[in-house]
Design an enzyme around this catalytic site. Structure first.
Site, PDB file in Angstrom:
ATOM      1  N   HIS A 120       0.817  -1.216   0.000  1.00 23.81           N
ATOM      2  CA  HIS A 120       0.000   0.000   0.000  1.00 23.81           C
ATOM      3  C   HIS A 120       0.851   1.268   0.000  1.00 23.81           C
ATOM      4  O   HIS A 120       1.914   1.337   0.611  1.00 23.81           O
ATOM      5  CB  HIS A 120      -0.937   0.008   1.208  1.00 23.81           C
ATOM      6  CG  HIS A 120      -0.228   0.043   2.534  1.00 23.81           C
ATOM      7  ND1 HIS A 120       0.205   1.203   3.128  1.00 23.81           N
ATOM      8  CD2 HIS A 120       0.126  -0.950   3.384  1.00 23.81           C
ATOM      9  CE1 HIS A 120       0.787   0.936   4.285  1.00 23.81           C
ATOM     10  NE2 HIS A 120       0.758  -0.369   4.461  1.00 23.81           N
ATOM     11  N   ASP A 121       0.390   2.250  -0.741  1.00 23.06           N
ATOM     12  CA  ASP A 121       1.006   3.580  -0.813  1.00 23.06           C
ATOM     13  C   ASP A 121       2.401   3.561  -1.428  1.00 23.06           C
ATOM     14  O   ASP A 121       3.147   4.536  -1.294  1.00 23.06           O
ATOM     15  CB  ASP A 121       1.042   4.237   0.573  1.00 23.06           C
ATOM     16  CG  ASP A 121      -0.343   4.388   1.175  1.00 23.06           C
ATOM     17  OD1 ASP A 121      -1.095   5.251   0.701  1.00 23.06           O
ATOM     18  OD2 ASP A 121      -0.682   3.619   2.101  1.00 23.06           O
ATOM     19  N   GLY A 138       4.958  -1.520   2.216  1.00 25.93           N
ATOM     20  CA  GLY A 138       4.218  -0.277   2.087  1.00 25.93           C
ATOM     21  C   GLY A 138       5.131   0.938   2.018  1.00 25.93           C
ATOM     22  O   GLY A 138       6.208   0.968   2.601  1.00 25.93           O
TER      23      GLY A 138
END
Length: 258
Positions: A120-121, A138
Site C-alpha cells: 500500500h502507498d 508499504g
C-alpha cells in the site's frame, strides 16, 4: 468489447469498449479499465483500481486489494492508479492505498513477473522490472529503469534510486542510491550497474563521473556532508545532482559499499 460470458463486471465499473476481459474475472464497481487493456482469466480488479491504456493483467492477478495493514478500514481506502503499457504476470498482487491521498501509484511500461507484490502507498515509476516474488512493502518508492531480482524484500519506506539493480534474495532495509548494484542478505553496494547504464545510453564520460562521485562520497574518508559538497563541486553534472539529492533526502539512511 470482448467479455467472456463467465466474467462479472459490476454496475459502476467502467470498462473501455476496446478492452477484453477473460473468463472468471471480477471487475468491481468503481474500477476503471482503459482502452485496449487485456484482462485475462481469474483476475480481480478491486474498487478504486484505475488502469490506463494497453495494460495486460494475466491469470490470477489481484490489483487494488485491501492493504495488509491492521489499521485498514474501508472508509480509509485510497486508490490504486496505474499508467499505461504495464504487464502484470500471473498472481501479481498490488494493494490499494491507505495513508497517502494519492494512494498506490504505478507508472508506465513496468513488468511485474509472477507473484511479485507492491504494498500500500508504494510509488513505482516507469520502465522497471520486478522479477518473480519480488516484494515491496508499504510506502516504498522505486524510481525508473530499475531491475529488482527474484525474492528481493524491500523494507517499508525504503527508496530505490534510478538505474539500480538489486541482486536476488536481497533484503533492502535502507535507501539504495541511483546507478548501483546492491546485493546481500542485508543489501550492500557491490559496484555500479554498468551493464544497465550502457544499455540506457550513458556515455563513458557519464559512467566515469558516477564512479568518481561514489568513490569521493564513500571511499575518501570524508564525512558524508563533506563528501556530498565536494562531489557537487568537483564533478558537476546531472548524474552528480541525482546522487547527491537522493542521499540528502534519505530518512532511513543510505546503503553503503561492501
Amino acid at each position: 468489447m470482448s467479455v467472456h460470458p463467465s466474467a462479472i463486471i459490476e454496475d459502476g465499473a467502467q470498462v473501455d469498449p476496446s478492452a477484453s476481459v477473460g473468463p472468471w474475472t471480477l471487475i468491481e464497481a468503481g474500477a476503471i479499465v482503459g482502452p485496449d487493456c487485456v484482462i485475462e482469466s481469474g483476475v480481480r480488479l478491486y474498487s478504486g483500481t484505475r488502469l490506463g491504456p494497453r495494460n495486460r493483467v494475466c491469470h490470477g492477478a489481484t490489483l487494488g486489494s485491501a492493504p495488509q495493514d491492521l489499521g485498514f478500514t474501508p472508509e480509509r481506502a485510497k486508490p490504486l492508479t496505474i499508467g499505461s503499457d504495464n504487464c502484470f504476470r500471473e498472481y501479481v498482487n498490488i494493494s490499494r492505498g491507505i495513508k497517502s491521498e494519492a494512494g498506490t501509484r504505478i507508472g508506465s511500461r513496468n513488468y511485474f513477473m509472477a507473484y511479485s507484490h507492491a504494498g500500500h502507498d508504494s510509488v513505482v515509476g516507469d520502465d522497471n522490472i520486478l522479477a518473480n516474488t519480488a516484494t515491496l512493502a508499504g510506502h516504498v518508492e522505486v524510481a525508473h529503469r530499475c531491475f529488482i531480482s527474484g525474492q528481493v524484500a524491500v523494507h517499508q519506506f525504503a527508496r530505490i534510486g534510478a538505474y539500480t539493480m538489486i541482486g536476488g534474495l536481497t533484503g533492502v532495509s535502507k535507501d539504495v542510491p541511483p546507478y548501483v548494484i546492491a546485493n546481500g542478505q542485508r543489501a550492500v553496494i557491490i559496484g555500479l550497474n554498468l551493464v544497465g547504464l550502457k544499455r540506457n545510453g550513458f556515455s563513458a564520460e557519464q559512467r566515469a563521473r558516477i564512479k568518481a562521485v561514489y568513490r569521493l562520497i564513500f571511499r575518501s574518508g570524508r564525512r558524508l556532508a563533506e563528501g556530498l559538497a565536494a562531489a557537487s563541486h568537483q564533478y558537476p553534472g546531472e548524474e552528480t545532482d541525482q546522487i547527491t539529492a537522493f542521499i540528502r533526502a534519505s530518512e532511513r539512511g543510505v546503503t553503503g559499499f561492501a
